[in-house]
Design a protein around this motif. Structure first.
Motif, PDB file in Angstrom:
ATOM      1  N   TRP A  30      77.365  -6.692   0.671  1.00 31.23           N
ATOM      2  CA  TRP A  30      78.244  -7.834   0.507  1.00 31.23           C
ATOM      3  C   TRP A  30      77.477  -9.157   0.308  1.00 31.23           C
ATOM      4  CZ3 TRP A  30      83.465  -7.342  -0.281  1.00 31.23           C
ATOM      5  CH2 TRP A  30      83.927  -6.102   0.108  1.00 31.23           C
ATOM      6  N   TYR A  31      78.047  -9.906  -0.643  1.00 34.77           N
ATOM      7  CA  TYR A  31      77.404 -11.138  -0.947  1.00 34.77           C
ATOM      8  C   TYR A  31      78.638 -12.259  -0.834  1.00 34.77           C
ATOM      9  CZ  TYR A  31      73.018  -9.276  -2.847  1.00 34.77           C
ATOM     10  OH  TYR A  31      71.898  -8.683  -2.893  1.00 34.77           O
ATOM     11  N   HIS A  32      78.338 -13.455  -0.763  1.00 35.17           N
ATOM     12  CA  HIS A  32      79.298 -14.378  -1.029  1.00 35.17           C
ATOM     13  C   HIS A  32      78.784 -15.591  -1.796  1.00 35.17           C
ATOM     14  CE1 HIS A  32      78.499 -16.633   3.344  1.00 35.17           C
ATOM     15  NE2 HIS A  32      77.400 -16.887   2.063  1.00 35.17           N
ATOM     16  N   GLN A  33      79.581 -16.271  -2.229  1.00 33.22           N
ATOM     17  CA  GLN A  33      79.558 -17.418  -3.382  1.00 33.22           C
ATOM     18  C   GLN A  33      80.566 -18.614  -3.111  1.00 33.22           C
ATOM     19  OE1 GLN A  33      78.797 -16.775  -7.400  1.00 33.22           O
ATOM     20  NE2 GLN A  33      77.415 -18.438  -7.620  1.00 33.22           N
ATOM     21  N   ALA A  34      80.203 -19.845  -2.606  1.00 37.41           N
ATOM     22  CA  ALA A  34      80.937 -20.617  -2.170  1.00 37.41           C
ATOM     23  C   ALA A  34      80.693 -21.737  -3.481  1.00 37.41           C
ATOM     24  CB  ALA A  34      80.575 -21.580  -0.842  1.00 37.41           C
ATOM     25  N   PRO A  35      81.552 -22.683  -3.807  1.00 36.55           N
ATOM     26  CA  PRO A  35      81.659 -23.342  -4.934  1.00 36.55           C
ATOM     27  C   PRO A  35      80.354 -24.185  -5.179  1.00 36.55           C
ATOM     28  CG  PRO A  35      83.664 -23.379  -4.137  1.00 36.55           C
ATOM     29  CD  PRO A  35      82.937 -22.665  -3.017  1.00 36.55           C
ATOM     30  N   GLY A  36      79.850 -24.300  -6.253  1.00 35.89           N
ATOM     31  CA  GLY A  36      78.803 -24.929  -6.408  1.00 35.89           C
ATOM     32  C   GLY A  36      77.297 -24.476  -5.668  1.00 35.89           C
ATOM     33  N   LYS A  37      77.428 -23.166  -5.275  1.00 36.28           N
ATOM     34  CA  LYS A  37      76.281 -22.652  -4.463  1.00 36.28           C
ATOM     35  C   LYS A  37      75.855 -21.469  -4.929  1.00 36.28           C
ATOM     36  CE  LYS A  37      77.058 -25.193  -0.038  1.00 36.28           C
ATOM     37  NZ  LYS A  37      77.162 -25.051   1.368  1.00 36.28           N
ATOM     38  N   GLN A  38      74.745 -20.951  -4.672  1.00 35.72           N
ATOM     39  CA  GLN A  38      74.184 -19.709  -5.243  1.00 35.72           C
ATOM     40  C   GLN A  38      74.754 -18.557  -4.329  1.00 35.72           C
ATOM     41  OE1 GLN A  38      69.753 -19.826  -4.953  1.00 35.72           O
ATOM     42  NE2 GLN A  38      69.474 -20.567  -7.074  1.00 35.72           N
ATOM     43  N   ARG A  39      74.903 -17.241  -5.115  1.00 35.67           N
ATOM     44  CA  ARG A  39      75.355 -16.096  -4.214  1.00 35.67           C
ATOM     45  C   ARG A  39      74.553 -15.727  -3.241  1.00 35.67           C
ATOM     46  NH1 ARG A  39      77.890 -11.503  -8.364  1.00 35.67           N
ATOM     47  NH2 ARG A  39      78.843 -13.656  -9.029  1.00 35.67           N
ATOM     48  N   GLU A  40      74.792 -15.436  -2.206  1.00 41.78           N
ATOM     49  CA  GLU A  40      73.911 -15.270  -1.031  1.00 41.78           C
ATOM     50  C   GLU A  40      74.373 -13.755  -0.235  1.00 41.78           C
ATOM     51  OE1 GLU A  40      73.029 -19.677   0.917  1.00 41.78           O
ATOM     52  OE2 GLU A  40      74.548 -18.490   1.417  1.00 41.78           O
ATOM     53  N   LEU A  41      73.471 -13.090   0.155  1.00 43.45           N
ATOM     54  CA  LEU A  41      73.408 -11.873   0.713  1.00 43.45           C
ATOM     55  C   LEU A  41      74.141 -12.089   2.422  1.00 43.45           C
ATOM     56  CD1 LEU A  41      73.224  -8.694   0.652  1.00 43.45           C
ATOM     57  CD2 LEU A  41      71.014  -9.170   1.976  1.00 43.45           C
ATOM     58  N   VAL A  42      75.253 -11.349   2.392  1.00 44.08           N
ATOM     59  CA  VAL A  42      75.817 -11.399   3.628  1.00 44.08           C
ATOM     60  C   VAL A  42      75.426 -10.515   4.601  1.00 44.08           C
ATOM     61  CG1 VAL A  42      78.054 -11.557   4.918  1.00 44.08           C
ATOM     62  CG2 VAL A  42      77.749 -12.761   2.829  1.00 44.08           C
ATOM     63  N   ALA A  43      75.575  -9.229   4.039  1.00 50.39           N
ATOM     64  CA  ALA A  43      75.419  -7.858   4.918  1.00 50.39           C
ATOM     65  C   ALA A  43      75.149  -6.890   4.093  1.00 50.39           C
ATOM     66  CB  ALA A  43      76.356  -7.426   5.737  1.00 50.39           C
ATOM     67  N   ALA A  44      74.051  -5.947   4.626  1.00 47.58           N
ATOM     68  CA  ALA A  44      73.823  -4.653   3.737  1.00 47.58           C
ATOM     69  C   ALA A  44      73.838  -3.515   4.601  1.00 47.58           C
ATOM     70  CB  ALA A  44      72.539  -4.993   2.946  1.00 47.58           C
ATOM     71  N   ILE A  45      74.070  -2.415   3.978  1.00 45.98           N
ATOM     72  CA  ILE A  45      73.983  -0.980   4.894  1.00 45.98           C
ATOM     73  C   ILE A  45      73.461   0.103   4.107  1.00 45.98           C
ATOM     74  CG2 ILE A  45      76.468  -0.542   4.113  1.00 45.98           C
ATOM     75  CD1 ILE A  45      76.516   0.643   7.251  1.00 45.98           C
ATOM     76  N   THR A  46      72.525   0.785   4.391  1.00 45.34           N
ATOM     77  CA  THR A  46      72.069   2.029   3.800  1.00 45.34           C
ATOM     78  C   THR A  46      72.866   3.218   4.036  1.00 45.34           C
ATOM     79  OG1 THR A  46      70.560   2.818   5.712  1.00 45.34           O
ATOM     80  CG2 THR A  46      69.750   1.041   4.156  1.00 45.34           C
ATOM     81  N   SER A  47      72.779   4.348   3.304  1.00 45.92           N
ATOM     82  CA  SER A  47      73.433   5.299   3.745  1.00 45.92           C
ATOM     83  C   SER A  47      73.103   6.012   4.848  1.00 45.92           C
ATOM     84  CB  SER A  47      73.189   6.555   2.420  1.00 45.92           C
ATOM     85  OG  SER A  47      71.726   6.837   2.551  1.00 45.92           O
ATOM     86  N   GLY A  48      72.239   5.859   5.655  1.00 45.32           N
ATOM     87  CA  GLY A  48      71.855   6.174   6.877  1.00 45.32           C
ATOM     88  C   GLY A  48      72.450   5.337   7.808  1.00 45.32           C
ATOM     89  N   GLY A  49      73.042   4.147   7.652  1.00 46.75           N
ATOM     90  CA  GLY A  49      73.634   3.205   8.383  1.00 46.75           C
ATOM     91  C   GLY A  49      72.749   2.074   8.895  1.00 46.75           C
ATOM     92  N   SER A  50      71.587   1.671   8.564  1.00 53.63           N
ATOM     93  CA  SER A  50      70.950   0.873   8.890  1.00 53.63           C
ATOM     94  C   SER A  50      71.556  -0.642   8.435  1.00 53.63           C
ATOM     95  CB  SER A  50      69.375   0.905   8.453  1.00 53.63           C
ATOM     96  OG  SER A  50      68.622   1.961   9.069  1.00 53.63           O
ATOM     97  N   THR A  51      71.741  -1.435   9.031  1.00 51.92           N
ATOM     98  CA  THR A  51      72.466  -2.741   8.445  1.00 51.92           C
ATOM     99  C   THR A  51      71.233  -3.919   8.566  1.00 51.92           C
ATOM    100  OG1 THR A  51      73.189  -3.332  10.841  1.00 51.92           O
ATOM    101  CG2 THR A  51      74.638  -1.969   9.371  1.00 51.92           C
ATOM    102  N   ASN A  52      71.730  -4.911   7.876  1.00 51.91           N
ATOM    103  CA  ASN A  52      70.909  -6.236   7.682  1.00 51.91           C
ATOM    104  C   ASN A  52      71.963  -7.324   7.619  1.00 51.91           C
ATOM    105  OD1 ASN A  52      68.716  -8.004   7.576  1.00 51.91           O
ATOM    106  ND2 ASN A  52      68.991  -7.819   5.403  1.00 51.91           N
ATOM    107  N   TYR A  53      71.771  -8.213   8.591  1.00 51.51           N
ATOM    108  CA  TYR A  53      72.868  -9.576   8.257  1.00 51.51           C
ATOM    109  C   TYR A  53      72.100 -10.851   7.983  1.00 51.51           C
ATOM    110  CZ  TYR A  53      76.156  -6.507  10.630  1.00 51.51           C
ATOM    111  OH  TYR A  53      77.097  -5.312  10.798  1.00 51.51           O
ATOM    112  N   ALA A  54      72.799 -11.720   7.192  1.00 46.07           N
ATOM    113  CA  ALA A  54      72.453 -13.096   7.141  1.00 46.07           C
ATOM    114  C   ALA A  54      72.532 -13.719   8.693  1.00 46.07           C
ATOM    115  CB  ALA A  54      73.477 -13.752   6.116  1.00 46.07           C
ATOM    116  N   ASP A  55      71.721 -14.674   8.984  1.00 44.38           N
ATOM    117  CA  ASP A  55      71.733 -15.223  10.185  1.00 44.38           C
ATOM    118  C   ASP A  55      73.045 -15.810  10.382  1.00 44.38           C
ATOM    119  OD1 ASP A  55      68.180 -16.486  10.229  1.00 44.38           O
ATOM    120  OD2 ASP A  55      69.142 -14.465  10.953  1.00 44.38           O
TER     121      ASP A  55
END
Length: 115
Positions: free
Chosen positions: A36-61
């Motif tokens: 999942w990414y998000h993009q606010a007006p006038g800003k770059q698209r940023e990674l919010v969270a990611a998940i692998t098929s095995g369930g490992s996750t990563n989040y933006a601070d």
């Protein structure tokens, strides 16, 4: 080819919750990473969270402790549970399926958090 469709956006007051869903179809490999990414007006698209098929996750601070990403591999669906929403979370949220050298994007869903 891969098709990606997001749903679940909307308007919510600060402190509220929303759950986004993303359904992927087509030639999905089991090792695909869903993001999942998000993009606010006038800003770059940023990674919010990611998940692998095995369930490992990563989040933006900025969302750690508030957002939870989950995945149903059988349905090729990924979810983003967003709690304690803040006005600064307002953005278009995009789902992405990343496999091999390709990334497939959805059309985005608007999330607006009012103060």
């Amino acid at each position: 080819q891969v098709q990606v469709v997001e749903s679940g956006g909307g308007l919510v007051q600060a402190g509220g919750s929303l759950r986004l869903s993303c359904a992927a179809s087509g030639n999905i490999f089991s090792y695909a990473v869903m993001e999942w990414y998000h993009q606010a007006p006038g800003k770059q698209r940023e990674l919010v969270a990611a998940i692998t098929s095995g369930g490992s996750t990563n989040y933006a601070d900025s969302v750690k402790g508030r957002f939870t990403i989950s995945r149903d591999n059988a349905k090729n669906t990924v979810y983003l549970q967003m709690n304690s929403l803040k006005p600064e979370d307002t953005a278009v949220y995009y789902c992405a399926v990343r496999q091999r050298v390709s990334t497939y994007w959805g059309q985005g869903t608007q999330v607006t958090v009012s103060s």
